[in-house]
Write a protein that holds these residues in place. Structure first.
Motif, PDB file in Angstrom:
ATOM      1  N   ALA A   1       0.823  -1.218   0.000  1.00  0.00           N
ATOM      2  CA  ALA A   1       0.000   0.000   0.000  1.00  0.00           C
ATOM      3  C   ALA A   1       0.854   1.264   0.000  1.00  0.00           C
ATOM      4  N   HIS A   2       2.180   1.104  -0.079  1.00  0.00           N
ATOM      5  CA  HIS A   2       3.131   2.220  -0.098  1.00  0.00           C
ATOM      6  C   HIS A   2       3.088   3.056   1.181  1.00  0.00           C
ATOM      7  N   LEU A   3       2.808   2.400   2.311  1.00  0.00           N
ATOM      8  CA  LEU A   3       2.843   3.069   3.611  1.00  0.00           C
ATOM      9  C   LEU A   3       4.173   2.705   4.276  1.00  0.00           C
ATOM     10  N   TYR A   4       5.230   3.401   3.861  1.00  0.00           N
ATOM     11  CA  TYR A   4       6.580   3.014   4.252  1.00  0.00           C
ATOM     12  C   TYR A   4       6.905   3.351   5.706  1.00  0.00           C
ATOM     13  N   ALA A   5       6.385   4.448   6.221  1.00  0.00           N
ATOM     14  CA  ALA A   5       6.615   4.789   7.622  1.00  0.00           C
ATOM     15  C   ALA A   5       5.890   3.797   8.532  1.00  0.00           C
ATOM     16  N   GLU A   6       4.686   3.392   8.144  1.00  0.00           N
ATOM     17  CA  GLU A   6       3.953   2.375   8.902  1.00  0.00           C
ATOM     18  C   GLU A   6       4.733   1.059   8.889  1.00  0.00           C
TER      19      GLU A   6
ATOM     20  N   LEU B   1       8.543  15.043  16.769  1.00  0.00           N
ATOM     21  CA  LEU B   1       9.011  15.946  15.713  1.00  0.00           C
ATOM     22  C   LEU B   1      10.175  15.350  14.915  1.00  0.00           C
ATOM     23  N   VAL B   2      11.168  14.815  15.637  1.00  0.00           N
ATOM     24  CA  VAL B   2      12.320  14.223  14.951  1.00  0.00           C
ATOM     25  C   VAL B   2      11.896  12.964  14.205  1.00  0.00           C
ATOM     26  N   GLY B   3      11.059  12.152  14.860  1.00  0.00           N
ATOM     27  CA  GLY B   3      10.572  10.935  14.208  1.00  0.00           C
ATOM     28  C   GLY B   3       9.743  11.240  12.979  1.00  0.00           C
ATOM     29  N   TRP B   4       8.917  12.283  13.065  1.00  0.00           N
ATOM     30  CA  TRP B   4       8.080  12.686  11.926  1.00  0.00           C
ATOM     31  C   TRP B   4       8.963  13.066  10.739  1.00  0.00           C
ATOM     32  N   ALA B   5       9.981  13.876  11.003  1.00  0.00           N
ATOM     33  CA  ALA B   5      10.881  14.311   9.924  1.00  0.00           C
ATOM     34  C   ALA B   5      11.672  13.126   9.361  1.00  0.00           C
ATOM     35  N   ALA B   6      12.182  12.268  10.263  1.00  0.00           N
ATOM     36  CA  ALA B   6      12.991  11.131   9.820  1.00  0.00           C
ATOM     37  C   ALA B   6      12.159  10.137   9.015  1.00  0.00           C
ATOM     38  N   LEU B   7      10.960   9.853   9.481  1.00  0.00           N
ATOM     39  CA  LEU B   7      10.106   8.894   8.788  1.00  0.00           C
ATOM     40  C   LEU B   7       9.571   9.464   7.478  1.00  0.00           C
ATOM     41  N   TYR B   8       9.384  10.776   7.439  1.00  0.00           N
ATOM     42  CA  TYR B   8       8.999  11.417   6.171  1.00  0.00           C
ATOM     43  C   TYR B   8      10.104  11.206   5.144  1.00  0.00           C
ATOM     44  N   GLY B   9      11.351  11.376   5.577  1.00  0.00           N
ATOM     45  CA  GLY B   9      12.482  11.141   4.682  1.00  0.00           C
ATOM     46  C   GLY B   9      12.616   9.680   4.307  1.00  0.00           C
ATOM     47  N   PHE B  10      12.235   8.783   5.266  1.00  0.00           N
ATOM     48  CA  PHE B  10      12.327   7.350   5.003  1.00  0.00           C
ATOM     49  C   PHE B  10      11.461   6.940   3.820  1.00  0.00           C
ATOM     50  N   ASN B  11      10.365   7.656   3.612  1.00  0.00           N
ATOM     51  CA  ASN B  11       9.486   7.350   2.486  1.00  0.00           C
ATOM     52  C   ASN B  11      10.202   7.446   1.152  1.00  0.00           C
TER      53      ASN B  11
ATOM     54  N   LEU C   1       3.586  12.588   4.549  1.00  0.00           N
ATOM     55  CA  LEU C   1       3.511  13.324   5.813  1.00  0.00           C
ATOM     56  C   LEU C   1       2.545  12.669   6.793  1.00  0.00           C
ATOM     57  N   TRP C   2       1.396  12.266   6.288  1.00  0.00           N
ATOM     58  CA  TRP C   2       0.365  11.628   7.093  1.00  0.00           C
ATOM     59  C   TRP C   2       0.879  10.287   7.632  1.00  0.00           C
ATOM     60  N   ASP C   3       1.478   9.513   6.745  1.00  0.00           N
ATOM     61  CA  ASP C   3       2.042   8.216   7.103  1.00  0.00           C
ATOM     62  C   ASP C   3       3.100   8.373   8.192  1.00  0.00           C
ATOM     63  N   ALA C   4       3.992   9.351   8.023  1.00  0.00           N
ATOM     64  CA  ALA C   4       5.068   9.577   8.992  1.00  0.00           C
ATOM     65  C   ALA C   4       4.521  10.051  10.340  1.00  0.00           C
ATOM     66  N   TRP C   5       3.476  10.871  10.312  1.00  0.00           N
ATOM     67  CA  TRP C   5       2.873  11.376  11.551  1.00  0.00           C
ATOM     68  C   TRP C   5       2.285  10.231  12.376  1.00  0.00           C
ATOM     69  N   VAL C   6       1.595   9.315  11.725  1.00  0.00           N
ATOM     70  CA  VAL C   6       1.007   8.169  12.412  1.00  0.00           C
ATOM     71  C   VAL C   6       2.099   7.356  13.109  1.00  0.00           C
ATOM     72  N   ALA C   7       3.190   7.096  12.402  1.00  0.00           N
ATOM     73  CA  ALA C   7       4.277   6.290  12.966  1.00  0.00           C
ATOM     74  C   ALA C   7       5.014   7.033  14.079  1.00  0.00           C
ATOM     75  N   ALA C   8       5.272   8.334  13.896  1.00  0.00           N
ATOM     76  CA  ALA C   8       6.034   9.108  14.879  1.00  0.00           C
ATOM     77  C   ALA C   8       5.282   9.228  16.207  1.00  0.00           C
ATOM     78  N   THR C   9       3.989   9.473  16.152  1.00  0.00           N
ATOM     79  CA  THR C   9       3.214   9.576  17.391  1.00  0.00           C
ATOM     80  C   THR C   9       3.120   8.217  18.085  1.00  0.00           C
ATOM     81  N   ALA C  10       3.089   7.139  17.308  1.00  0.00           N
ATOM     82  CA  ALA C  10       3.085   5.798  17.899  1.00  0.00           C
ATOM     83  C   ALA C  10       4.419   5.515  18.578  1.00  0.00           C
ATOM     84  N   TRP C  11       5.527   5.940  17.957  1.00  0.00           N
ATOM     85  CA  TRP C  11       6.851   5.782  18.577  1.00  0.00           C
ATOM     86  C   TRP C  11       6.888   6.465  19.943  1.00  0.00           C
ATOM     87  N   ALA C  12       6.392   7.712  19.982  1.00  0.00           N
ATOM     88  CA  ALA C  12       6.384   8.460  21.242  1.00  0.00           C
ATOM     89  C   ALA C  12       5.512   7.756  22.283  1.00  0.00           C
TER      90      ALA C  12
END
Length: 217
Positions: A60-65, A110-120, A137-148
């Motif tokens: 599904a191309h949800l790489y941050a997930e 914030l750092v996770g959001w930026a890093a995971l956005y780049g990971f895409n 951005l949406w995909d990275a936000w979901v993963a970053a908040t879960a990390w926290a």
């Protein structure tokens, strides 16, 4: 009979759910049940579900997930090993986060959001076959908040349920948008479980606060 467009869309997506998606959801629900029963089988069941989920999410191309599920996989393997070793230590008490822990939590987001956005875009940078995500951005936000949320969970902080449910709240429409209707339903279940978890942890914390006073009487 007239059916609301959103309901019809959901029904259509259910019909398109693949056997692998059904397997991942069934394993996910089973894992939650086994965890509630405090059974070690939650780990092998969870690992199987994670591996299947990673395959579906990549499709599904949800790489941050997908990256988030790699973390789940590592922690599940560690947890399984930890339980087998039977290391019984006094658990850390449930508590509210301090100001310093809140700063750390925000930095993780914030750092996770930026890093995971780049990971895409990592596959594109290393020149491998790549289909870009249309919701990085949406995909990275979901993963970053879960990390926290998972970091707070490890420290047994009550606010972990808040961060996890922020992740779940954004994940539900994201998964639905990507046509993963059953994954969205599973996340909705986890969202409800987290609400009860939040309330239960507050009750435990309050009970712990009363213990010293009772012991002095």
């Amino acid at each position: 009979m007239n059916i609301h467009p959103w309901i019809q869309l959901f029904i259509d997506q259910i019909k398109l759910t693949t056997p692998w998606e059904w397997a991942a959801v069934i394993l996910g629900v089973t894992e939650v049940v086994l965890a509630k029963m405090n059974k070690i089988w939650l780990y092998p069941v969870g690992i199987a579900g994670i591996l299947i989920s990673m395959s579906v999410l990549i499709g599904a191309h949800l790489y941050a997930e997908t990256a988030l599920n790699v973390y789940y996989l590592v922690m599940s393997i560690y947890g399984w090993y930890y339980w087998i070793k039977k290391k019984h230590e006094p658990p850390v008490k449930i508590s509210w986060s301090t100001r310093k822990e809140w700063v750390t939590t925000i930095l993780i987001v914030l750092v996770g959001w930026a890093a995971l956005y780049g990971f895409n875009f990592l596959p594109q940078l290393i020149h491998v076959k790549y289909t870009p995500s249309n919701v990085p951005l949406w995909d990275a936000w979901v993963a970053a908040t879960a990390w926290a949320g998972m970091w707070l969970l490890a420290k047994r902080k009550i606010e972990n349920w808040v961060l996890l449910n922020i992740s779940n709240l954004f994940a539900i429409p994201l998964l639905f948008y990507k046509g993963l209707a059953m994954f969205a339903v599973l996340t909705l279940i986890l969202f409800i479980v987290a609400i009860f978890g939040f309330l239960q942890w507050i009750r435990i914390w309050r009970a712990d606060q009363l213990k010293p006073a009772e012991q002095q009487v």
